[in-house]
Write an enzyme that holds these catalytic residues in place. Structure first.
Site, PDB file in Angstrom:
ATOM      1  NE  ARG A  81      -4.646   4.625  -6.605  1.00  0.00           N
ATOM      2  CZ  ARG A  81      -4.049   3.930  -5.814  1.00  0.00           C
ATOM      3  NH1 ARG A  81      -2.385   4.195  -5.818  1.00  0.00           N
ATOM      4  NH2 ARG A  81      -5.017   4.498  -4.940  1.00  0.00           N
ATOM      5  CE  LYS A 183      -8.137   2.408  -4.950  1.00  0.00           C
ATOM      6  NZ  LYS A 183      -7.902   0.999  -4.727  1.00  0.00           N
ATOM      7  CD  GLU A 219      -2.561  -5.522  -6.743  1.00  0.00           C
ATOM      8  OE1 GLU A 219      -2.707  -4.633  -5.716  1.00  0.00           O
ATOM      9  OE2 GLU A 219      -2.623  -5.404  -7.512  1.00  0.00           O
TER      10      GLU A 219
HETATM   11  C1  LIG Z   1      -6.479   0.784  -3.797  1.00  0.00           C
HETATM   12  C2  LIG Z   1      -5.838  -0.563  -4.314  1.00  0.00           C
HETATM   13  C3  LIG Z   1      -4.686  -0.931  -3.273  1.00  0.00           C
HETATM   14  C4  LIG Z   1      -3.981  -0.113  -2.200  1.00  0.00           C
HETATM   15  O1  LIG Z   1      -3.405   0.809  -2.984  1.00  0.00           O
HETATM   16  P1  LIG Z   1      -3.481   2.304  -1.394  1.00  0.00           P
HETATM   17  O2  LIG Z   1      -2.766   3.560  -2.634  1.00  0.00           O
HETATM   18  O3  LIG Z   1      -1.946   2.340  -0.944  1.00  0.00           O
HETATM   19  O4  LIG Z   1      -4.446   2.370  -0.571  1.00  0.00           O
HETATM   20  C5  LIG Z   1      -4.524  -2.010  -3.917  1.00  0.00           C
HETATM   21  N1  LIG Z   1      -4.020  -2.758  -4.878  1.00  0.00           N
HETATM   22  C6  LIG Z   1      -5.529  -2.779  -5.278  1.00  0.00           C
HETATM   23  C7  LIG Z   1      -6.168  -3.591  -6.437  1.00  0.00           C
HETATM   24  C8  LIG Z   1      -6.639  -1.308  -5.286  1.00  0.00           C
HETATM   25  O5  LIG Z   1      -7.220  -1.140  -6.086  1.00  0.00           O
END
Ligand SMILES: *Cc1c(COP(=O)(O)O)cnc(C)c1O
Length: 338
Positions: A81, A183, A219
Protein backbone atom coordinates in the site's frame (compact mmCIF):
# COMPACT_ATOMS: atom_id res chain seq x y z
CA UNK A 1 14.00 -7.24 29.95
CA UNK A 2 10.53 -5.93 29.21
CA UNK A 3 10.42 -2.24 30.14
CA UNK A 4 8.78 -1.12 33.34
CA UNK A 5 5.77 0.59 31.79
CA UNK A 6 2.19 0.60 33.04
CA UNK A 7 0.89 -1.08 29.88
CA UNK A 8 -2.77 -1.04 30.89
CA UNK A 9 -2.84 2.74 31.19
CA UNK A 10 -1.31 3.41 27.75
CA UNK A 11 -3.42 5.42 25.34
CA UNK A 12 -2.64 6.09 21.70
CA UNK A 13 0.37 8.38 22.10
CA UNK A 14 4.09 8.65 21.35
CA UNK A 15 6.55 7.10 23.75
CA UNK A 16 10.16 7.17 22.66
CA UNK A 17 11.72 3.76 22.05
CA UNK A 18 15.41 2.92 21.60
CA UNK A 19 15.79 2.51 17.82
CA UNK A 20 14.28 3.66 14.57
CA UNK A 21 15.18 2.64 11.02
CA UNK A 22 16.45 5.27 8.57
CA UNK A 23 17.26 5.00 4.86
CA UNK A 24 17.98 7.83 2.40
CA UNK A 25 17.22 8.04 -1.31
CA UNK A 26 19.77 10.03 -3.34
CA UNK A 27 21.02 9.94 -6.95
CA UNK A 28 18.18 7.59 -7.85
CA UNK A 29 18.79 4.91 -5.24
CA UNK A 30 18.19 3.92 -1.62
CA UNK A 31 21.20 3.54 0.66
CA UNK A 32 21.56 0.38 2.74
CA UNK A 33 19.68 1.80 5.74
CA UNK A 34 20.58 1.76 9.41
CA UNK A 35 19.13 1.76 12.92
CA UNK A 36 19.45 5.07 14.75
CA UNK A 37 18.94 6.25 18.33
CA UNK A 38 18.18 9.81 17.15
CA UNK A 39 14.47 10.59 17.13
CA UNK A 40 14.98 13.99 15.51
CA UNK A 41 15.14 14.85 11.80
CA UNK A 42 17.12 17.81 10.46
CA UNK A 43 16.49 18.95 6.91
CA UNK A 44 16.60 21.80 4.45
CA UNK A 45 14.28 24.74 5.08
CA UNK A 46 12.81 24.31 1.59
CA UNK A 47 12.44 20.51 1.74
CA UNK A 48 9.69 19.13 -0.50
CA UNK A 49 7.81 17.82 2.52
CA UNK A 50 7.75 21.23 4.18
CA UNK A 51 6.65 23.18 1.10
CA UNK A 52 4.39 20.82 -0.82
CA UNK A 53 3.58 18.12 1.73
CA UNK A 54 5.32 15.38 -0.23
CA UNK A 55 5.06 12.70 2.41
CA UNK A 56 3.16 9.52 3.15
CA UNK A 57 2.98 6.93 5.90
CA UNK A 58 1.80 3.53 7.05
CA UNK A 59 0.58 2.17 10.37
CA UNK A 60 0.91 -1.38 11.68
CA UNK A 61 1.41 -3.28 14.93
CA UNK A 62 3.62 -5.93 16.50
CA UNK A 63 2.01 -8.22 19.08
CA UNK A 64 3.19 -10.63 21.74
CA UNK A 65 1.33 -13.90 21.27
CA UNK A 66 -0.10 -16.42 23.72
CA UNK A 67 2.97 -18.65 23.28
CA UNK A 68 5.45 -15.82 23.80
CA UNK A 69 6.38 -14.97 20.22
CA UNK A 70 6.50 -11.48 18.74
CA UNK A 71 4.65 -11.19 15.44
CA UNK A 72 3.50 -8.69 12.84
CA UNK A 73 0.18 -8.81 11.02
CA UNK A 74 0.32 -8.86 7.19
CA UNK A 75 3.27 -6.44 6.78
CA UNK A 76 3.42 -7.24 3.05
CA UNK A 77 0.10 -5.44 2.60
CA UNK A 78 1.42 -2.31 4.32
CA UNK A 79 4.51 -2.44 2.11
CA UNK A 80 2.40 -2.75 -1.02
CA UNK A 81 0.00 0.00 0.00
CA UNK A 82 2.88 2.36 0.72
CA UNK A 83 4.31 1.54 -2.71
CA UNK A 84 0.93 2.42 -4.27
CA UNK A 85 0.78 5.68 -2.32
CA UNK A 86 4.35 6.58 -3.34
CA UNK A 87 3.50 6.14 -7.00
CA UNK A 88 0.56 8.52 -6.73
CA UNK A 89 2.72 11.09 -4.90
CA UNK A 90 5.74 10.87 -7.25
CA UNK A 91 7.90 9.37 -4.53
CA UNK A 92 10.32 6.48 -4.98
CA UNK A 93 9.01 3.10 -3.85
CA UNK A 94 10.83 1.54 -0.89
CA UNK A 95 11.08 -2.07 -2.09
CA UNK A 96 8.57 -4.47 -0.48
CA UNK A 97 11.23 -6.94 0.68
CA UNK A 98 13.28 -4.15 2.24
CA UNK A 99 10.19 -2.69 3.91
CA UNK A 100 9.44 -6.00 5.62
CA UNK A 101 13.10 -6.41 6.57
CA UNK A 102 13.15 -2.90 8.08
CA UNK A 103 10.00 -3.66 10.09
CA UNK A 104 11.70 -6.76 11.43
CA UNK A 105 14.85 -4.81 12.36
CA UNK A 106 12.93 -2.11 14.22
CA UNK A 107 10.83 -4.61 16.18
CA UNK A 108 13.88 -6.73 17.07
CA UNK A 109 15.78 -3.63 18.21
CA UNK A 110 12.87 -2.59 20.45
CA UNK A 111 11.74 -5.99 21.74
CA UNK A 112 11.61 -4.75 25.32
CA UNK A 113 8.91 -2.30 24.29
CA UNK A 114 6.57 -4.95 22.88
CA UNK A 115 3.79 -5.05 25.50
CA UNK A 116 3.14 -8.36 27.29
CA UNK A 117 0.49 -10.76 26.02
CA UNK A 118 -2.88 -9.99 27.54
CA UNK A 119 -2.05 -6.37 28.44
CA UNK A 120 -4.31 -5.02 25.70
CA UNK A 121 -1.40 -2.94 24.38
CA UNK A 122 0.80 -3.51 21.33
CA UNK A 123 3.82 -1.98 19.61
CA UNK A 124 2.68 0.47 16.95
CA UNK A 125 4.99 0.89 13.96
CA UNK A 126 5.01 4.00 11.84
CA UNK A 127 6.79 3.68 8.46
CA UNK A 128 6.90 6.99 6.58
CA UNK A 129 8.69 8.81 3.81
CA UNK A 130 9.23 12.45 2.90
CA UNK A 131 10.99 14.65 0.34
CA UNK A 132 14.11 16.20 1.88
CA UNK A 133 15.93 18.31 -0.70
CA UNK A 134 15.19 21.95 -1.53
CA UNK A 135 12.21 22.40 -3.84
CA UNK A 136 10.75 25.77 -4.68
CA UNK A 137 9.10 25.42 -8.11
CA UNK A 138 6.22 22.95 -7.91
CA UNK A 139 7.86 19.62 -8.66
CA UNK A 140 8.69 16.38 -6.88
CA UNK A 141 11.72 16.22 -4.59
CA UNK A 142 14.70 14.17 -5.74
CA UNK A 143 15.93 13.10 -2.33
CA UNK A 144 13.83 11.30 0.24
CA UNK A 145 14.07 9.73 3.66
CA UNK A 146 12.27 6.55 4.70
CA UNK A 147 11.94 5.90 8.43
CA UNK A 148 10.15 3.51 10.76
CA UNK A 149 9.74 4.27 14.42
CA UNK A 150 8.01 2.17 17.07
CA UNK A 151 5.92 3.22 20.04
CA UNK A 152 3.87 1.12 22.47
CA UNK A 153 0.15 1.99 22.36
CA UNK A 154 -3.11 1.14 24.07
CA UNK A 155 -6.65 1.69 22.76
CA UNK A 156 -7.33 4.50 20.26
CA UNK A 157 -10.63 5.50 21.87
CA UNK A 158 -10.66 5.94 25.63
CA UNK A 159 -13.49 4.40 27.64
CA UNK A 160 -13.10 0.71 26.81
CA UNK A 161 -15.88 -0.77 24.69
CA UNK A 162 -18.28 2.12 25.20
CA UNK A 163 -19.70 2.80 21.72
CA UNK A 164 -18.54 6.03 20.10
CA UNK A 165 -20.58 8.66 18.29
CA UNK A 166 -20.19 9.96 14.73
CA UNK A 167 -21.65 12.88 12.87
CA UNK A 168 -21.87 13.51 9.14
CA UNK A 169 -19.92 16.72 8.50
CA UNK A 170 -20.27 19.20 5.67
CA UNK A 171 -16.60 18.57 4.90
CA UNK A 172 -15.12 16.04 2.49
CA UNK A 173 -12.63 13.58 3.91
CA UNK A 174 -9.86 13.70 1.35
CA UNK A 175 -8.32 16.82 -0.09
CA UNK A 176 -8.25 16.70 -3.92
CA UNK A 177 -10.47 14.14 -5.63
CA UNK A 178 -8.50 11.03 -6.45
CA UNK A 179 -6.28 11.06 -3.40
CA UNK A 180 -8.74 9.48 -0.98
CA UNK A 181 -7.25 6.03 -1.39
CA UNK A 182 -3.70 6.98 -0.45
CA UNK A 183 -2.34 7.07 3.08
CA UNK A 184 -0.82 10.50 3.29
CA UNK A 185 -0.54 13.38 5.70
CA UNK A 186 -2.18 15.68 3.18
CA UNK A 187 -5.52 13.94 3.71
CA UNK A 188 -5.05 14.01 7.46
CA UNK A 189 -4.19 17.72 7.41
CA UNK A 190 -7.55 18.32 5.74
CA UNK A 191 -9.30 16.20 8.38
CA UNK A 192 -7.99 18.15 11.38
CA UNK A 193 -10.51 20.97 11.23
CA UNK A 194 -13.49 18.61 10.76
CA UNK A 195 -12.35 16.48 13.70
CA UNK A 196 -11.77 19.40 16.05
CA UNK A 197 -15.20 20.66 15.04
CA UNK A 198 -16.76 17.20 15.66
CA UNK A 199 -15.20 17.08 19.13
CA UNK A 200 -16.57 20.57 19.90
CA UNK A 201 -20.03 19.30 19.03
CA UNK A 202 -19.60 16.28 21.28
CA UNK A 203 -18.85 13.58 18.70
CA UNK A 204 -15.85 11.23 18.61
CA UNK A 205 -15.40 11.21 14.84
CA UNK A 206 -16.84 12.10 11.43
CA UNK A 207 -18.67 9.78 9.08
CA UNK A 208 -17.75 11.18 5.66
CA UNK A 209 -19.98 10.82 2.63
CA UNK A 210 -18.61 10.54 -0.91
CA UNK A 211 -17.67 14.03 -2.05
CA UNK A 212 -19.16 13.66 -5.53
CA UNK A 213 -22.80 12.87 -4.71
CA UNK A 214 -22.81 13.16 -0.90
CA UNK A 215 -25.17 10.21 -0.69
CA UNK A 216 -22.93 7.21 0.03
CA UNK A 217 -21.04 6.36 3.21
CA UNK A 218 -17.26 6.45 2.83
CA UNK A 219 -15.25 6.19 6.05
CA UNK A 220 -14.07 8.22 9.04
CA UNK A 221 -10.88 10.27 9.26
CA UNK A 222 -8.61 7.33 9.97
CA UNK A 223 -10.71 4.17 9.91
CA UNK A 224 -13.02 2.27 7.57
CA UNK A 225 -16.55 1.34 8.59
CA UNK A 226 -18.39 -1.97 8.74
CA UNK A 227 -22.08 -2.52 9.26
CA UNK A 228 -24.08 -5.59 10.20
CA UNK A 229 -27.58 -6.09 8.76
CA UNK A 230 -30.50 -7.48 10.77
CA UNK A 231 -29.87 -10.88 9.19
CA UNK A 232 -26.16 -10.81 10.13
CA UNK A 233 -24.60 -9.92 6.79
CA UNK A 234 -21.41 -7.89 7.19
CA UNK A 235 -21.42 -4.89 4.84
CA UNK A 236 -18.64 -2.43 4.09
CA UNK A 237 -18.71 0.55 1.70
CA UNK A 238 -17.13 0.05 -1.72
CA UNK A 239 -15.45 3.17 -3.06
CA UNK A 240 -12.16 4.09 -4.76
CA UNK A 241 -11.90 7.21 -2.68
CA UNK A 242 -11.46 5.49 0.66
CA UNK A 243 -8.31 3.99 2.06
CA UNK A 244 -8.21 0.22 1.51
CA UNK A 245 -7.92 -0.77 5.17
CA UNK A 246 -6.02 -3.99 5.83
CA UNK A 247 -8.09 -4.54 8.98
CA UNK A 248 -11.31 -4.22 6.96
CA UNK A 249 -10.10 -6.61 4.26
CA UNK A 250 -9.09 -9.09 6.98
CA UNK A 251 -12.42 -8.75 8.81
CA UNK A 252 -14.39 -9.43 5.64
CA UNK A 253 -12.36 -12.61 5.18
CA UNK A 254 -12.89 -13.59 8.82
CA UNK A 255 -16.65 -12.98 8.52
CA UNK A 256 -16.92 -15.26 5.53
CA UNK A 257 -14.36 -17.98 6.24
CA UNK A 258 -14.26 -18.18 10.03
CA UNK A 259 -17.77 -17.14 11.05
CA UNK A 260 -19.71 -18.38 8.03
CA UNK A 261 -21.39 -15.01 7.54
CA UNK A 262 -22.22 -13.29 4.28
CA UNK A 263 -19.81 -10.42 3.60
CA UNK A 264 -20.58 -7.72 1.05
CA UNK A 265 -18.44 -4.86 -0.21
CA UNK A 266 -20.87 -2.53 -1.95
CA UNK A 267 -22.15 1.01 -2.09
CA UNK A 268 -23.88 1.98 1.14
CA UNK A 269 -26.31 4.88 0.74
CA UNK A 270 -26.57 6.91 3.94
CA UNK A 271 -30.35 6.30 3.87
CA UNK A 272 -29.63 2.62 4.62
CA UNK A 273 -27.63 3.29 7.79
CA UNK A 274 -30.76 3.40 9.98
CA UNK A 275 -31.61 -0.17 8.93
CA UNK A 276 -28.38 -1.75 10.16
CA UNK A 277 -28.15 -3.56 13.46
CA UNK A 278 -24.50 -2.82 14.23
CA UNK A 279 -21.85 -0.37 13.10
CA UNK A 280 -18.14 -0.21 13.93
CA UNK A 281 -14.94 1.52 12.88
CA UNK A 282 -12.05 -0.66 11.80
CA UNK A 283 -8.36 0.00 11.37
CA UNK A 284 -4.99 -0.85 12.89
CA UNK A 285 -5.38 1.89 15.51
CA UNK A 286 -9.15 1.58 16.11
CA UNK A 287 -9.07 -2.25 15.81
CA UNK A 288 -12.85 -2.61 15.89
CA UNK A 289 -14.58 0.19 17.78
CA UNK A 290 -18.37 -0.02 18.12
CA UNK A 291 -20.46 2.96 17.01
CA UNK A 292 -23.50 3.72 19.14
CA UNK A 293 -24.87 6.76 17.35
CA UNK A 294 -24.67 8.56 14.01
CA UNK A 295 -26.06 12.06 13.54
CA UNK A 296 -26.70 13.71 10.16
CA UNK A 297 -28.16 17.21 10.61
CA UNK A 298 -31.57 16.57 12.26
CA UNK A 299 -31.50 12.82 11.89
CA UNK A 300 -30.19 10.78 14.82
CA UNK A 301 -29.57 7.07 14.32
CA UNK A 302 -29.05 5.06 17.50
CA UNK A 303 -27.84 1.47 17.37
CA UNK A 304 -29.04 0.86 20.89
CA UNK A 305 -26.30 -1.07 22.68
CA UNK A 306 -23.96 -0.19 25.45
CA UNK A 307 -20.99 -2.35 24.39
CA UNK A 308 -19.96 -4.18 21.24
CA UNK A 309 -22.76 -5.68 19.20
CA UNK A 310 -22.91 -9.47 18.99
CA UNK A 311 -21.46 -9.86 15.49
CA UNK A 312 -18.91 -7.07 16.02
CA UNK A 313 -17.74 -8.90 19.15
CA UNK A 314 -17.31 -12.17 17.25
CA UNK A 315 -15.35 -10.41 14.52
CA UNK A 316 -13.21 -8.70 17.14
CA UNK A 317 -12.51 -11.90 19.08
CA UNK A 318 -11.59 -13.80 15.94
CA UNK A 319 -9.34 -11.13 14.43
CA UNK A 320 -7.49 -10.41 17.68
CA UNK A 321 -7.37 -14.17 18.33
CA UNK A 322 -5.54 -14.59 15.01
CA UNK A 323 -3.21 -11.68 15.74
CA UNK A 324 -2.35 -12.92 19.24
CA UNK A 325 -1.89 -16.52 18.16
CA UNK A 326 -4.95 -18.03 19.89
CA UNK A 327 -6.62 -18.89 16.59
CA UNK A 328 -4.91 -20.38 13.56
CA UNK A 329 -4.22 -17.71 10.94
CA UNK A 330 -4.76 -17.98 7.21
CA UNK A 331 -1.55 -18.71 5.31
CA UNK A 332 0.78 -15.72 5.18
CA UNK A 333 -1.06 -13.43 7.63
CA UNK A 334 1.39 -13.69 10.51
CA UNK A 335 5.07 -12.86 10.27
CA UNK A 336 7.00 -14.21 13.24
CA UNK A 337 9.78 -11.81 14.24
CA UNK A 338 11.05 -13.21 17.52
C1 LIG B 1 -4.81 3.79 7.93
C2 LIG B 1 -6.19 4.17 7.56
C3 LIG B 1 -7.26 3.28 7.72
C4 LIG B 1 -7.11 1.93 8.37
O1 LIG B 1 -6.33 1.05 7.60
P1 LIG B 1 -5.66 -0.24 8.26
O2 LIG B 1 -4.82 -0.80 7.18
O3 LIG B 1 -6.74 -1.14 8.66
O4 LIG B 1 -4.87 0.27 9.41
C5 LIG B 1 -8.50 3.69 7.30
N1 LIG B 1 -8.72 4.91 6.76
C6 LIG B 1 -7.72 5.79 6.60
C7 LIG B 1 -8.01 7.11 6.00
C8 LIG B 1 -6.42 5.45 6.99
O5 LIG B 1 -5.44 6.34 6.83
Amino acid sequence: MVKDIDWSSLGFGYLKTDYRYVSNFKDGKWDEGTLSTDETVTMHESAGVLQYAQTCFEGMKAYRTADGKVVCFRPDLNAQRMADTCERLEMPVFPIVRFIDAVEKVVKANLDFVPPYGSGASLYLRPYMFGTNAVIGVKPAEEFQFRIFATPVGPYFKGGVKPISLRVPDFDRAAPRGTGHIKAGLNYAMSLHPIVDAHKQGFNENMYLDSKTRTNVEETGGANIIFVTKDNTVVTPKSDTILPSITRRSLMYVAEHYLGLKAEEREVPFTEVKDFKECALCGTAAVLSPVGKVVNKDQEIVFGMDAMGEVTQKLYDTLTGIQMGRIEAPEGWIKVIA
